[in-house]
Design a protein around this motif. Sequence first.
Motif, short mmCIF file in Angstrom:
data_model
loop_
_atom_site.label_atom_id
_atom_site.label_comp_id
_atom_site.label_asym_id
_atom_site.label_seq_id
_atom_site.Cartn_x
_atom_site.Cartn_y
_atom_site.Cartn_z
N SER B 423 0.94 -1.45 0.17
CA SER B 423 0.11 0.09 0.10
C SER B 423 0.97 1.19 -0.21
O SER B 423 0.72 2.24 0.06
CB SER B 423 -0.86 0.20 0.95
N LYS B 424 2.08 1.27 1.03
CA LYS B 424 2.74 2.78 1.09
C LYS B 424 3.71 2.49 -0.66
O LYS B 424 3.66 3.63 -0.86
CB LYS B 424 3.34 2.36 1.81
N HIS B 425 4.10 1.44 -0.87
CA HIS B 425 4.67 1.63 -1.91
C HIS B 425 3.66 1.89 -3.48
O HIS B 425 4.02 2.75 -4.10
CB HIS B 425 5.51 0.50 -2.66
N LEU B 426 2.65 1.65 -3.47
CA LEU B 426 1.88 1.92 -4.37
C LEU B 426 1.54 3.48 -4.25
O LEU B 426 1.03 4.27 -5.61
CB LEU B 426 0.24 0.96 -4.28
N GLU B 427 1.35 4.02 -2.94
CA GLU B 427 0.95 5.61 -2.85
C GLU B 427 2.07 6.61 -3.32
O GLU B 427 2.10 7.19 -4.12
CB GLU B 427 1.05 5.69 -1.69
N VAL B 428 3.49 5.88 -3.28
CA VAL B 428 4.17 6.73 -4.08
C VAL B 428 4.47 6.47 -5.24
O VAL B 428 4.39 7.72 -6.11
CB VAL B 428 5.70 5.70 -3.65
N ALA B 429 3.53 5.25 -5.95
CA ALA B 429 3.74 5.35 -8.07
C ALA B 429 2.52 5.82 -7.95
O ALA B 429 2.98 6.72 -8.92
CB ALA B 429 3.50 3.45 -8.11
N VAL B 430 1.68 6.19 -7.45
CA VAL B 430 0.56 7.29 -7.53
C VAL B 430 0.87 8.21 -8.00
O VAL B 430 0.51 9.20 -8.77
CB VAL B 430 -0.92 6.07 -6.91
N HIS B 431 1.20 8.76 -6.41
CA HIS B 431 1.87 9.47 -6.63
C HIS B 431 3.04 10.29 -7.63
O HIS B 431 2.84 11.70 -8.14
CB HIS B 431 2.64 10.60 -5.19
#
Lengths: 297, 719
Positions: B423-431
């Motif tokens: 979830s944390k990495h996905l947040e960075v990816a989406v950002h």
Amino acid sequence: MNGIITTIQRMSIHDGPGIRSTIFLKGCNLHCLWCHNPETYSAKIELEWIADKCIGCGECMSVCRTGALTVDAGIVQLDKKKCMSCFVCMSNCFTGALQKVGREISPAETFSEIEQDFPFFKESQGGITISGGEPMLQEQYVTETLQLFKNAGCHTAIETNLTVPWEKYQRVLEYIDLVMADLKLMNDQKHRQWTGGSNRQVLENILKLEQSGKAYWLRTPIVPRVNHSKKEVEEIVAFVSGLKNIQKFELLPFHSLAASKYKNLGIDNFFEEENTISQKELECYNSILEKYKVIRK
Amino acid sequence: MSTSQYFRFQRRIEQLRKKKLEQTHEKIEKEGSLDEDDYGRIVPPVDGWETKANHKDGSFYGIDGWTDNFCDLMANHLVYVDPNDAFAGRWMYFLSRMRSNKWNPDYPYEHLQENIDKYNIICGIGDDAHFAPDYSMGLELGFGGLLDKIDHYRKINNSEEQKKFYDAHERAVKSIQKWIKRHISVIRDMIEEESDFELKRNLYEMAVVNENIVSAPPRTLREACQWIVWFHLASRTYNRDGAGGQIDALLQPFYERDMKNGRIDRDEALYYLSCFLINDPVYWQLGGPDKDGNEQASDISFLILKAADKINTSLNITIRVHKGMNEDLFQKALYYLIKNKNGWPRFSGDKALVEGFMKNGFDAATARQRIAVGCNWMSLPGMEYTLNDLVKINMAKVFEVAYCQMIADKNGNSTSDLWRRFSKHLEVAVHTAAEGIRHHLKYQKYNEPELILNLLSHGPLEKGLDVSDGGAKYYNMAIDGAGLAVVADSLAALEQRIEREKKISWEQIQYYIKTDFKGADGERMRLLLKNSERYGAGRSLGDKWAGEIKAVFVKLVRKESEQSNRQLFIPGFFSWANTVEFGVTVGATPNGRKSQTPISHGANPNPGFVKDAASLALASAIARIQPGYGNTAPMQWELDPGLAKQEHASMIGAIIKTHFKMGGTLINVNIMDKQKVLEAHDDPEKYPELVVRVTGFTAYFSMLTPEFRQLVVDRILEN
């Protein structure tokens, strides 16, 4: 009461109107030698070996206590006679090649599994069909299950061989929208020869159905060596032509798709060499249907 | 219309079909395979036109670079006239792909590059088109009207930059007009040389039609179709724009007027529409509600379907399924789908699309106008800028990053920890993806202005601003997640086999992933993992995880929206044809997927996800994971030829309608005979007309690369 089923087949399109889920019950009082569902012969939960999934690793053999499993030239062989149906081998099978055929299920669990497809039933005017095996051998499970679906507004159908006493049907008919039954042969002796049972009760029950006001379909599977002849078909059609309340009469062609099931279950297949009968081949019976003014749908 | 006239049209259409196949064959011969749409493009001449650089890196950028190159190309583009065709023109050059570099290096984005690479993001920076023009504006104004509009607004918006902006658009329009005039001249010459009286007459009419629309707006059906063809060919040439519109509503007034005046009959209309459709597989929508909710289907909707059936090439027609739908049109669409088994039409679901889009703050009337005009995407013709289908996050790669980090940290492993990290990495990816979009919006006008699509958008000419630079009415930016099933199934396999059943350990899994499931033991492990409770099976662990992924992805994408900048971010699940290249970057995964093999397709479960009733399970599963804001998570449906029979049309229709009632947005259907597709895979030339709906687009099977053909074959066989 729980039932023993082989499977719940979603998106069944040949077991009644619309999109349906068909619940196949295990166990049958007939033993039709061409049966497309040989896994329903026995009422017991049994082991199935799926050739396509087996990689011949032999892991299953190492835990088999009866020697029912052997590997011959990289292919696992299942000896049904030795198999005690302990299913220990199944948990050692990584590929899913060994599987349990049959499971115990409650009416509520059945409902819960099928419920997700209600929107498809509604849109296609489909519903559920209880089939088998012979469902009426598990009368209590069938009754309770049908009640649940009927109360939920779902269309219900039953596929039965009509060999059980009419009184049993009377107890469940109020929960059934459609009865589908096979009329395999008019000749009782031949019926006994090919199915292991008499057709007297069947014919009697058809006449009861005719009088009951319940919607019903009759289907005749056309099977090589059994009834794939004008004489046999004419006898059946002549009988059907006298039924005024029948909704639908179908000739169903024998197909060889069940061959792998016989193989996987280790059951002798008497029709192994027979080919599928095409719809076109069935057209040879059109003149009989016309003669008796029976419309095949 | 006499019978002989009918057969004459029929013959011409057959000739056009034949020629189309020859052109496709030539394209494969000369340019090789392509995992893309057919586009209707034909092969340009050898030693043909070349671009002119305006930057030291050898590429061209900005309004000058693009205008100079486009106008020069228009001035030199070969003329294409076929006496059998009702319309002149074909396109040949991918101007946008002829650059040595697609992003102006003067506007670097190194600050994003690390994460773009880390998470394998297709960032969309420097990508173009993928929003829809409003063809009704073009049909109303004509090229002359567009020039008047430019002239009008240049007097209002008169900064130096805007002067250049209007000059550029004026030059672009005039270059298209000159291109048309060159065609007229050639047609006139061909009339003299043509010996067949009927073809001579057709050429004469073609010349008149074109003369009438060089400047003035079209007045007849044939003129309207020809006008759309010209604009579209110019737009395709500029940057591959393939967006269409509500074609039945666009053409209806012309058709009805011509019919009323006795100018044409249905056969002649059918001929025009056949020629129109064979020109280019543009994304057109048929049927669907108008802004007040009334069905737009009319007689011409049926005629367009009939024309599509006549040519039966690669087509991208979508039928909008809605409550007040014309049921006859739906049934006809099903009939053609089953009859031709050529991947058309496809279907979009009005309910979820409209309700979802309204959640962004739009009213129902606006939401209803957002129609199917692209591969996986909807657009408000002429009103929004979107980067639809251009920004994608490889979630399988994000998962791999999270997984490797957890293993490397040696702080104990668990699916809950893995999920937290994912979830944390996905947040960075989406950002990162959102930042990329913001970077693109800031500088795209200096890179590649939308010179052609600006013309049919509401705002750019009025404001003197490029559509990417504030000219558009709305900015509804798309971010799609890819590889949903790989991630969901991986999490499910780990939870089931390690944590619930305790059949294997984290160490064992790690060993087999590292060794890519090599050897007999590896294969056993792979199958064990693969046979876990997968996404799509219904109430499975995979379904649970897919739901979690959807929820977090949607939340993260929505979080990037900035009302103050008029920038909304809308999530979708789609992979387009990138499943192969995305897969190459990802090692073996815990769902039993081998290293570097393709990731799962779009929102679909992995093939073989359920033992039977795949169609129902698929329809239910994909309806459940819809992101729900008006962008799609399409259902790619490999329909069993055994079911795809006319007698089962009502059931196929029921599945389509139910999927949409459950929340589905778009259905792409393939009906492929397994034997045929296997034979075509071995020898593509054996079935040159075989069309497959690869994803949102259809393509000739023979045009696909062997790798992609294999992927399509696997998909069909396993389903």
